[in-house]
Design a protein around this motif. Structure first.
Motif, short mmCIF file in Angstrom:
data_model
loop_
_atom_site.label_atom_id
_atom_site.label_comp_id
_atom_site.label_asym_id
_atom_site.label_seq_id
_atom_site.Cartn_x
_atom_site.Cartn_y
_atom_site.Cartn_z
N ALA A 115 51.35 -45.58 26.54
CA ALA A 115 50.55 -44.48 25.99
C ALA A 115 50.43 -44.69 24.49
O ALA A 115 51.30 -45.29 23.86
CB ALA A 115 51.20 -43.14 26.29
N VAL A 116 49.33 -44.23 23.92
CA VAL A 116 49.07 -44.41 22.49
C VAL A 116 48.84 -43.06 21.85
O VAL A 116 48.12 -42.21 22.38
CB VAL A 116 47.84 -45.32 22.25
CG1 VAL A 116 47.53 -45.43 20.77
CG2 VAL A 116 48.08 -46.70 22.85
N GLU A 117 49.45 -42.85 20.70
CA GLU A 117 49.25 -41.62 19.94
C GLU A 117 48.95 -41.98 18.49
O GLU A 117 49.37 -43.03 17.99
CB GLU A 117 50.49 -40.73 20.00
CG GLU A 117 50.78 -40.14 21.37
CD GLU A 117 51.93 -39.17 21.36
OE1 GLU A 117 52.41 -38.84 20.24
OE2 GLU A 117 52.37 -38.75 22.43
N TYR A 118 48.21 -41.09 17.83
CA TYR A 118 47.90 -41.27 16.42
C TYR A 118 49.01 -40.63 15.59
O TYR A 118 49.36 -39.46 15.80
CB TYR A 118 46.56 -40.62 16.09
CG TYR A 118 46.17 -40.71 14.63
CD1 TYR A 118 45.69 -41.89 14.09
CD2 TYR A 118 46.29 -39.61 13.78
CE1 TYR A 118 45.34 -41.98 12.75
CE2 TYR A 118 45.94 -39.68 12.45
CZ TYR A 118 45.46 -40.86 11.94
OH TYR A 118 45.12 -40.95 10.62
N THR A 149 40.44 -50.19 16.18
CA THR A 149 39.97 -49.34 17.26
C THR A 149 40.67 -49.71 18.56
O THR A 149 40.76 -50.89 18.91
CB THR A 149 38.45 -49.48 17.45
OG1 THR A 149 37.79 -49.17 16.22
CG2 THR A 149 37.95 -48.52 18.53
N LEU A 150 41.16 -48.69 19.27
CA LEU A 150 41.73 -48.84 20.61
C LEU A 150 40.82 -48.07 21.56
O LEU A 150 41.05 -46.89 21.84
CB LEU A 150 43.15 -48.29 20.67
CG LEU A 150 44.29 -49.17 20.14
CD1 LEU A 150 44.10 -49.52 18.68
CD2 LEU A 150 45.63 -48.49 20.33
N PRO A 151 39.78 -48.70 22.07
CA PRO A 151 38.75 -47.97 22.82
C PRO A 151 39.27 -47.32 24.10
O PRO A 151 38.78 -46.26 24.49
CB PRO A 151 37.71 -49.05 23.13
CG PRO A 151 38.46 -50.34 23.04
CD PRO A 151 39.48 -50.13 21.97
N ASN A 152 40.24 -47.91 24.74
CA ASN A 152 40.75 -47.36 26.00
C ASN A 152 41.53 -46.08 25.79
O ASN A 152 41.73 -45.30 26.71
CB ASN A 152 41.63 -48.39 26.71
CG ASN A 152 41.85 -48.05 28.16
OD1 ASN A 152 40.96 -47.54 28.83
ND2 ASN A 152 43.04 -48.32 28.65
N VAL A 162 41.47 -44.07 20.12
CA VAL A 162 42.15 -44.02 18.83
C VAL A 162 41.45 -44.97 17.85
O VAL A 162 41.13 -46.10 18.20
CB VAL A 162 43.64 -44.42 18.96
CG1 VAL A 162 44.29 -44.52 17.60
CG2 VAL A 162 44.37 -43.42 19.84
N ARG A 163 41.24 -44.47 16.64
CA ARG A 163 40.61 -45.26 15.58
C ARG A 163 41.35 -44.97 14.28
O ARG A 163 41.49 -43.81 13.89
CB ARG A 163 39.13 -44.90 15.46
CG ARG A 163 38.32 -45.81 14.53
CD ARG A 163 36.90 -45.26 14.38
NE ARG A 163 36.24 -45.12 15.67
CZ ARG A 163 35.48 -46.06 16.22
NH1 ARG A 163 35.31 -47.20 15.59
NH2 ARG A 163 34.91 -45.85 17.38
N THR A 164 41.86 -46.00 13.61
CA THR A 164 42.60 -45.80 12.37
C THR A 164 42.07 -46.72 11.28
O THR A 164 41.42 -47.73 11.56
CB THR A 164 44.11 -46.07 12.56
OG1 THR A 164 44.33 -47.48 12.74
CG2 THR A 164 44.65 -45.31 13.75
N ARG A 165 42.41 -46.38 10.04
CA ARG A 165 42.02 -47.20 8.89
C ARG A 165 43.24 -47.54 8.05
O ARG A 165 44.21 -46.80 8.00
CB ARG A 165 41.02 -46.45 8.01
CG ARG A 165 39.63 -46.30 8.61
CD ARG A 165 38.76 -45.49 7.68
NE ARG A 165 37.42 -45.32 8.21
CZ ARG A 165 36.51 -44.53 7.65
NH1 ARG A 165 36.82 -43.87 6.55
NH2 ARG A 165 35.32 -44.41 8.19
#
Length: 253
Positions: free
Chosen positions: A195-198, A134-137, A140-143
């Motif tokens: 910046a973060v992207e899924y 989890t990247l709360p800021n 983004v949440r991945t498994r």
């Protein structure tokens, strides 16, 4: 090698630093291969360090390596230690967290030991693990789901079996963590902001399942293990089912 790391790490996180002695025909001295995660960091380091006396009397010749033999058609995933290193650098120690959703023994699901019965000395231990990052800021949440596997030479020795099981659990957790990070794209801007992207191209069926559904998958009578590639074993600190992996809770940048 330590001096090289100190000099070049000022330009960005380093994947590895390797120093080698020159070949006999090239005369005395050393050469080194410094690997950055970021091509931009490598380019800045090359321009700043080429021709400079960094920590020695003679100036250093620094160039960017453009030939990657054997890797042109391979996309190699970072192991979990490298993923954590990058996450801590770009997101901050409090900028991400991870937890184990499921860690279950799936040894014998393929029936490999049934026919040999109790006379079998060599046993295979397999653990299936699911980890959530989890990247709360960034919302983004991945498994990631992975399989850890190892053979136990003496299946009749309880201590050896327990030791192998613990090692396989750590391997499965690390591989699952790495798998989860493969779905995260870190976009590093020139001003240093991140910046973060899924990465939806890496999305798997397990990403859309609830935790209960995910845990229930290993209860079926058949399980295909071929899809989980077993890679080089990594070294991890001790983890229990309820422990969080290295990573923390509140975001920082």
């Amino acid at each position: 090698q330590h001096s090289l790391f100190s000099a070049f790490s000022k330009f960005g996180p380093l994947y590895s630093v390797r120093a080698h002695r020159n070949a006999a025909v090239a005369g005395p001295g050393y050469y080194a291969v410094v690997k950055f995660y970021s091509a931009g960091d490598a380019s800045r380091a090359q321009h700043a360090c080429n021709g400079q006396r960094l920590f020695q009397k003679s100036p250093l010749k620094v160039c960017v390596c453009t030939k990657q033999k054997g890797f042109q058609h391979q996309v190699l995933a970072l192991n979990s230690n490298k993923c954590q290193e990058l996450a801590n650098h770009y997101l901050g120690f409090n900028g991400w967290s991870s937890r184990i959703i499921m860690l279950q023994n799936v040894s014998g699901f393929d029936g490999e030991n049934e026919e040999l019965g109790k006379t079998l000395q060599k046993r295979s231990v397999k653990y299936l693990c699911a980890v959530e990052v989890t990247l709360p800021n960034h919302g983004v949440r991945t498994r990631g789901v992975a399989l850890g596997e190892a053979d136990v030479e003496n299946g009749e020795d309880p201590l050896e079996f327990v030791t192998a099981s613990r090692r396989v659990q750590k391997l499965a957790v690390g591989k699952a963590l790495s798998s989860a990070f493969q779905k995260i794209l870190l976009v590093v801007l020139e001003n240093g902001k991140v910046a973060v992207e899924y990465n939806s191209t890496q999305e798997e069926l397990t990403d859309s399942l609830t935790e209960e559904e995910l845990k229930g998958l290993v209860q079926v009578s058949e399980l295909s293990l071929e899809q989980f590639d077993l890679e080089e074993e990594e070294v991890f600190s001790d983890l229990s089912f309820d422990d969080e992996l290295p990573g923390w809770e509140m975001p920082s940048n």
